[in-house]
Design a protein around this motif. Sequence first.
Motif, mmCIF file in Angstrom:
data_model
loop_
_atom_site.group_PDB
_atom_site.id
_atom_site.type_symbol
_atom_site.label_atom_id
_atom_site.label_comp_id
_atom_site.label_asym_id
_atom_site.label_seq_id
_atom_site.Cartn_x
_atom_site.Cartn_y
_atom_site.Cartn_z
ATOM 1 N N SER A 50 113.372 99.889 42.132
ATOM 2 C CA SER A 50 113.881 100.905 43.055
ATOM 3 C C SER A 50 113.115 100.874 44.366
ATOM 4 O O SER A 50 113.701 100.975 45.450
ATOM 5 C CB SER A 50 113.772 102.293 42.424
ATOM 6 O OG SER A 50 114.588 102.384 41.293
ATOM 7 N N GLN A 92 119.726 105.438 42.238
ATOM 8 C CA GLN A 92 119.699 105.578 40.790
ATOM 9 C C GLN A 92 120.187 106.952 40.315
ATOM 10 O O GLN A 92 121.108 107.057 39.536
ATOM 11 C CB GLN A 92 118.280 105.321 40.301
ATOM 12 C CG GLN A 92 118.161 105.241 38.804
ATOM 13 C CD GLN A 92 116.845 104.609 38.389
ATOM 14 O OE1 GLN A 92 115.998 104.267 39.216
ATOM 15 N NE2 GLN A 92 116.665 104.448 37.103
ATOM 16 N N ASP A 176 121.639 100.759 42.197
ATOM 17 C CA ASP A 176 120.406 100.929 41.430
ATOM 18 C C ASP A 176 120.728 101.490 40.048
ATOM 19 O O ASP A 176 121.044 102.668 39.910
ATOM 20 C CB ASP A 176 119.455 101.869 42.185
ATOM 21 C CG ASP A 176 118.042 101.815 41.607
ATOM 22 O OD1 ASP A 176 117.869 101.157 40.554
ATOM 23 O OD2 ASP A 176 117.142 102.422 42.204
ATOM 24 N N GLU A 177 120.670 100.646 39.058
ATOM 25 C CA GLU A 177 120.950 101.003 37.662
ATOM 26 C C GLU A 177 122.227 101.827 37.513
ATOM 27 O O GLU A 177 122.193 102.927 36.963
ATOM 28 C CB GLU A 177 119.753 101.766 37.071
ATOM 29 C CG GLU A 177 118.460 101.001 37.275
ATOM 30 C CD GLU A 177 117.513 101.108 36.089
ATOM 31 O OE1 GLU A 177 117.954 101.568 35.025
ATOM 32 O OE2 GLU A 177 116.358 100.695 36.231
HETATM 33 MG MG LIG Z 1 114.345 102.627 39.296
#
Ligand SMILES: [Mg+2]
Lengths: 264, 370
Positions: A50, A92, A176-177
């Motif tokens: 991140s 995220q 992000d994820e």
């Molecule tokens: Mg992360």
Amino acid sequence: MNARSEHAPIVEMRNIEKHFGPVIALAGVSVDVYPGECHCLLGDNGAGKSTFIKTMSGVHKPTKGEILFEGKPMNFATPRDAMDAGIATVHQHLAMIPLMSVSRNFFMGNEPVKKIAGIPFFDRDLADRTTMEEMRKMGINLRGPDQAVGTLSGGERQTVAISRAVHFGAKVLILDEPTSALGVRQTSNVLATIDKVRKQGVAVVFITHNVRHALAVGDRFTVLNRGQTLGTAQRGQITPDELQDMMAGGQELAQLDDALGGTV
Amino acid sequence: MADTATTDERVKEMSRLRLSLMRPELGGMVGTVAVFVFFLLFAYDSGMFAAQGIMNWSIVSAQFMIIAVGACLLMIAGEFDLSVGSMIGFAGMMIAVFGIVLDLPMWIAILITFVICVSLGALNGFIVIRTGLPSFIVTLAFLFILRGFTIYIPQTVENKTIIGGIRDAAEGDWLAPVFGGKIFTGFFQWLGDIGVVGVFERGSREGQPVVDGLPMLIVWALLLVAFGHILLTRTRFGNWVFAAGGDAEAARNSGVPVNRVKVLMFMFTAFCATVFATCQVMEFGSAGADRGLLKEFEAIIAVVIGGALLTGGYGSVIGAALGALIFGVVQQGLFFAGVESSLFRVFLGIILLGAVVLNTYIRRMITGER
Ligand SMILES: [Mg+2]
Ligand SMILES: Nc1ncnc2c1ncn2[C@@H]1O[C@H](COP(=O)(O)OP(=O)(O)O)[C@@H](O)[C@H]1O
């Protein structure tokens, strides 16, 4: 399939370091991203994924290192700068605001305006219409443009965020994820969306700690471990087991793997 | 909006009732109707609904509205200002200090006061965003700091806690009537002449209507409500206010200038408090060290009755205005009905509790949380 031979990289990150006080979150990471590829960034929790993409999207200034965007050095001071250049990020946890309507979320920070008597007003009709249209393209049926994002499922929220980024002309899309909190069906929907977006020529940076998700759509794979890269691999040059090993830093994992029968 | 035929079988059709429940103004609307029905039934003969009575509770409601608009936008932007009441006292005192003690023209005194108070609002906001402390604590500090100065300054320079003579000093000033004047006086005279509004039967004002114009205080309240409502719902800035309060981090990531939005809303809250103070000082003709006491809480309660969430990101200026109206009507209505005034506080507490519970329920419904 190999976009790299035809194009120059759109983003080059060279030896990026990021320190938070005494914590060295990134200790010199280099990654390049090409248009039309899905570049997977893998790594365990706390690896620095991140943090790394936040330096790319203007949230953090790198402590050291160089960012080239379309061949030119870039110094993004704010997320706005990166966005204006064409780098869109779906963060995220914090991509959408649950209490706000889909339409208000979709245009958050990019509100269309309509002048009435010289005063710029938020053009809500245009915003609502566009939102409904884009959502329908993505296969999400809204009750109406003023439906709150909080009523959408996790997968739908990711899809809204992705289509928002693409709508505003992202050349680089950082995710992000996006799949980490999703069930099987929602995950496959998001992966399909990633594939669609990549085929439009957008460079996708896809962060995950799930090797199977990465292998499903990735063209290239970069593994981060404790703030460092262990190199970038092409699709087909690396097996899922090797990727898994790299993520956890090699040896320790081999033992773990045996004990668990290789099913991590 | 074509293609509404394809519906998702998983999303239950919402009943009209449930959909209308999702409007933040709902509580305020229901409350307003309930309050008016109640007083029409039980206090109709008390004079509450004669011209003078209407003007009476309208003025009180307008006062609440002015500070509720600021508190509402600030709360939606995710912050509180507990220094509103002290700011009202402080602003009034500043007008007196500049206009009476230092003997400056009233319009200069008013303008300087606005600059000082709005700057103090900016300082509040700046400290909040720089330190990351809850605005609750930062503005609590200002509650005491400003109140302290409001008592200290007149005591030091004049040896008293009330400075009078403002009405005389404002005589002939061009700016003072914008806060203390009345408009439509001709219209009200006409209403008096045709008998819609009662007229004085004897005395020096014989023949004049008992209500002789629309106070600027009410005009300010209506203008601020309209401004706040349009700003919030019809401009990009309004979207940023919702976003900043809904989730500051997500908003920042989307390029919303969250800090600027928050500081501006602190400044706007201070502006509203100063408008309140200026109108009050012009009406009373004096500034007192105890003015504005507890106003911050009354503003916040009106906003919450109006459907805003204490956690930010959701609310309505119209709702807050209705909350202020309920406030004013009940406070003055109990007076007209001859009910012991301390019961007003009991009512306040109960309605606040009810509103918060209702809001939490609505929030769950919107976000689908359980
Ligand atoms: Mg992360
Ligand atoms: N703003 C910050 N301040 C201090 N430390 C941070 C900050 N952001 C991240 N870190 C640290 O940097 C490391 C990498 O975090 P992160 O990039 O979030 O990892 P990942 O996304 O790969 O799980 C962690 O040790 C984390 O604690």
